[in-house]
Design a protein around this motif. Structure first.
Motif, mmCIF file in Angstrom:
data_model
loop_
_atom_site.group_PDB
_atom_site.id
_atom_site.type_symbol
_atom_site.label_atom_id
_atom_site.label_comp_id
_atom_site.label_asym_id
_atom_site.label_seq_id
_atom_site.Cartn_x
_atom_site.Cartn_y
_atom_site.Cartn_z
ATOM 1 N N VAL A 125 0.673 -1.033 -0.174
ATOM 2 C CA VAL A 125 0.055 0.006 -0.162
ATOM 3 C C VAL A 125 1.034 1.392 0.043
ATOM 4 O O VAL A 125 2.010 1.455 0.362
ATOM 5 C CB VAL A 125 -1.004 -0.065 1.212
ATOM 6 N N VAL A 126 0.307 2.370 -0.655
ATOM 7 C CA VAL A 126 1.250 3.573 -0.415
ATOM 8 C C VAL A 126 0.413 4.478 0.704
ATOM 9 O O VAL A 126 -0.648 4.873 0.549
ATOM 10 C CB VAL A 126 0.946 4.292 -2.063
ATOM 11 N N HIS A 127 1.163 4.826 1.430
ATOM 12 C CA HIS A 127 0.688 5.769 2.664
ATOM 13 C C HIS A 127 1.153 7.279 2.150
ATOM 14 O O HIS A 127 2.208 7.431 1.835
ATOM 15 C CB HIS A 127 1.282 5.492 3.845
ATOM 16 N N THR A 160 -3.212 8.670 4.503
ATOM 17 C CA THR A 160 -4.062 8.349 3.436
ATOM 18 C C THR A 160 -3.466 6.756 3.106
ATOM 19 O O THR A 160 -2.467 6.628 3.084
ATOM 20 C CB THR A 160 -4.574 9.028 2.528
ATOM 21 N N GLU A 161 -4.400 5.899 2.468
ATOM 22 C CA GLU A 161 -3.880 4.551 1.928
ATOM 23 C C GLU A 161 -4.491 4.291 0.648
ATOM 24 O O GLU A 161 -5.577 4.211 0.824
ATOM 25 C CB GLU A 161 -4.091 3.544 2.928
ATOM 26 N N LYS A 162 -3.617 3.861 -0.266
ATOM 27 C CA LYS A 162 -4.008 3.485 -1.410
ATOM 28 C C LYS A 162 -3.394 2.296 -1.913
ATOM 29 O O LYS A 162 -2.212 1.865 -1.304
ATOM 30 C CB LYS A 162 -3.691 4.721 -2.410
ATOM 31 N N PRO A 163 -3.932 1.300 -2.907
ATOM 32 C CA PRO A 163 -3.232 0.348 -3.224
ATOM 33 C C PRO A 163 -1.893 0.650 -3.957
ATOM 34 O O PRO A 163 -1.916 1.760 -4.828
ATOM 35 C CB PRO A 163 -4.252 -0.530 -4.237
ATOM 36 N N GLY A 164 -1.028 -0.258 -3.801
ATOM 37 C CA GLY A 164 0.376 -0.131 -4.227
ATOM 38 C C GLY A 164 0.655 -1.336 -5.246
ATOM 39 O O GLY A 164 -0.084 -2.014 -5.556
ATOM 40 N N HIS A 165 1.972 -1.546 -5.511
ATOM 41 C CA HIS A 165 2.208 -2.673 -6.256
ATOM 42 C C HIS A 165 2.281 -3.984 -5.506
ATOM 43 O O HIS A 165 2.310 -4.001 -4.177
ATOM 44 C CB HIS A 165 3.934 -2.222 -6.711
ATOM 45 N N GLN A 166 2.744 -5.050 -5.911
ATOM 46 C CA GLN A 166 2.769 -6.235 -5.346
ATOM 47 C C GLN A 166 4.298 -6.432 -5.253
ATOM 48 O O GLN A 166 5.015 -6.339 -6.254
ATOM 49 C CB GLN A 166 2.111 -7.371 -6.287
ATOM 50 N N LEU A 167 4.892 -7.105 -4.287
ATOM 51 C CA LEU A 167 6.194 -7.572 -4.039
ATOM 52 C C LEU A 167 6.292 -9.138 -4.101
ATOM 53 O O LEU A 167 5.657 -9.817 -3.240
ATOM 54 C CB LEU A 167 6.471 -6.949 -2.688
ATOM 55 N N PRO A 168 7.216 -9.580 -5.009
ATOM 56 C CA PRO A 168 7.228 -10.977 -4.946
ATOM 57 C C PRO A 168 7.990 -11.570 -3.722
ATOM 58 O O PRO A 168 8.679 -10.904 -3.049
ATOM 59 C CB PRO A 168 8.335 -11.279 -6.226
ATOM 60 N N VAL A 169 7.465 -12.981 -3.189
ATOM 61 C CA VAL A 169 8.015 -13.351 -2.131
ATOM 62 C C VAL A 169 8.599 -14.515 -2.234
ATOM 63 O O VAL A 169 8.324 -15.425 -3.226
ATOM 64 C CB VAL A 169 6.466 -13.677 -1.266
ATOM 65 N N ASP A 170 9.992 -14.659 -1.453
ATOM 66 C CA ASP A 170 10.733 -15.966 -1.761
ATOM 67 C C ASP A 170 10.430 -17.215 -1.062
ATOM 68 O O ASP A 170 10.488 -18.135 -1.421
ATOM 69 C CB ASP A 170 12.196 -15.350 -1.505
ATOM 70 N N LEU A 171 10.033 -16.833 0.147
ATOM 71 C CA LEU A 171 9.669 -18.168 0.903
ATOM 72 C C LEU A 171 8.472 -17.479 2.114
ATOM 73 O O LEU A 171 8.534 -16.559 2.455
ATOM 74 C CB LEU A 171 10.941 -18.679 1.385
ATOM 75 N N ALA A 172 7.880 -18.709 2.682
ATOM 76 C CA ALA A 172 6.884 -18.638 3.819
ATOM 77 C C ALA A 172 7.804 -18.410 5.185
ATOM 78 O O ALA A 172 8.898 -18.887 5.338
ATOM 79 C CB ALA A 172 6.037 -19.450 3.786
ATOM 80 N N PHE A 173 7.032 -17.628 5.902
ATOM 81 C CA PHE A 173 7.948 -17.514 7.390
ATOM 82 C C PHE A 173 8.059 -18.998 7.868
ATOM 83 O O PHE A 173 9.201 -19.116 8.413
ATOM 84 C CB PHE A 173 6.846 -16.623 8.363
#
Length: 186
Positions: A44-46, A56-69
Motif C-alpha cells: 500500500v502507499v501511505h 491516507t492509504e491507496k493500493p500499491g504494487h505487489q512484491l514477490p515473495v521468496d519463502l513463507a515464514f
C-alpha cells in the motif's frame, strides 16, 4: 555479501518494503523476502494529504515473495529488515516471526526497522532497554515496551537501525548499510 531477510506481508508500505530491497541489492547484498505465504504481497502507499489528521492509504504494487515464514532458517541470514505499514500489526503474532526475530536479537545481528516495524520486536519484549525511532504516533507503544523513543531519521542502537517512515529512508539506509559493513568485518 550478506543475505538479508525482509519480513513483510499484505498492507506493508510500498516504499518501506521496496526501497530496502533495491538498496540492499544495489549494495551487493542478497535481499530475501519472507511473508505468511509465498504469493506476492499486496503493498500500500501511505501519503500525508492536507485536511487529513492521519495518513491516507491507496493500493500499491505487489512484491514477490521468496519463502513463507515457516520455511525460514534464520541462521542462513546475516541481517533482518522489518518494513512498516500495517503488516507489522499482524505478522507480530505469527509464531514463526517470533522465532525468526528472536534469532537476530539474541545474536546481536543487524536488524533494521522502518515506521511501524518496531511493533514486531516490541510485541516480543525485545525493545526493552533499547533506543528506537518509529512512526511518531507509536511513541507510547515503544515506551510501554520499555524502549526510549527518539524522533529522528536514523537511530542506531548497537546493531539495530530504525527510522520514522519512508521519508527517512535515505538516512536509514546509509546507517543500516554502515552497520551491515561493520558486522561483516567482525
Amino acid at each position: 555479501m550478506t543475505r538479508v531477510l525482509i519480513l513483510t506481508g499484505d498492507a506493508a508500505e510500498e516504499l518501506d518494503a521496496m526501497y530496502p530491497v533495491f538498496r540492499l541489492r544495489e549494495g551487493g547484498h542478497e535481499a530475501v523476502v519472507a511473508a505468511p505465504t509465498t504469493r506476492p504481497v499486496k503493498l500500500v502507499v501511505h501519503d500525508f494529504e492536507p485536511g487529513w489528521d492521519a495518513y491516507t492509504e491507496k493500493p500499491g504494487h505487489q512484491l514477490p515473495v521468496d519463502l513463507a515464514f515457516a520455511d525460514v532458517h534464520p541462521e542462513d541470514y546475516g541481517a533482518l529488515v522489518i518494513p512498516g505499514g500495517r503488516a507489522p500489526e499482524y505478522i507480530r503474532t505469527d509464531p514463526d516471526v517470533a522465532r525468526i526475530v528472536r534469532h537476530f536479537f539474541e545474536r546481536g545481528l543487524p536488524v533494521g526497522t522502518i515506521c511501524h516495524g518496531p511493533q514486531v520486536p516490541a510485541a516480543l519484549g525485545l525493545l526493552r532497554g533499547r533506543t528506537t525511532a518509529a512512526f511518531p504516533p507509536l511513541k507510547n507503544d515503544v515506551e510501554l515496551a520499555g524502549a526510549v523513543f527518539v524522533d529522528a531519521p536514523d537511530v542506531v542502537d548497537g546493531t539495530m537501525v530504525s527510522c520514522r517512515g519512508w521519508p527517512d529512508l535515505p538516512e536509514w539506509s546509509r546507517a543500516f548499510m554502515q552497520v551491515l559493513e561493520k558486522n561483516e568485518s567482525r
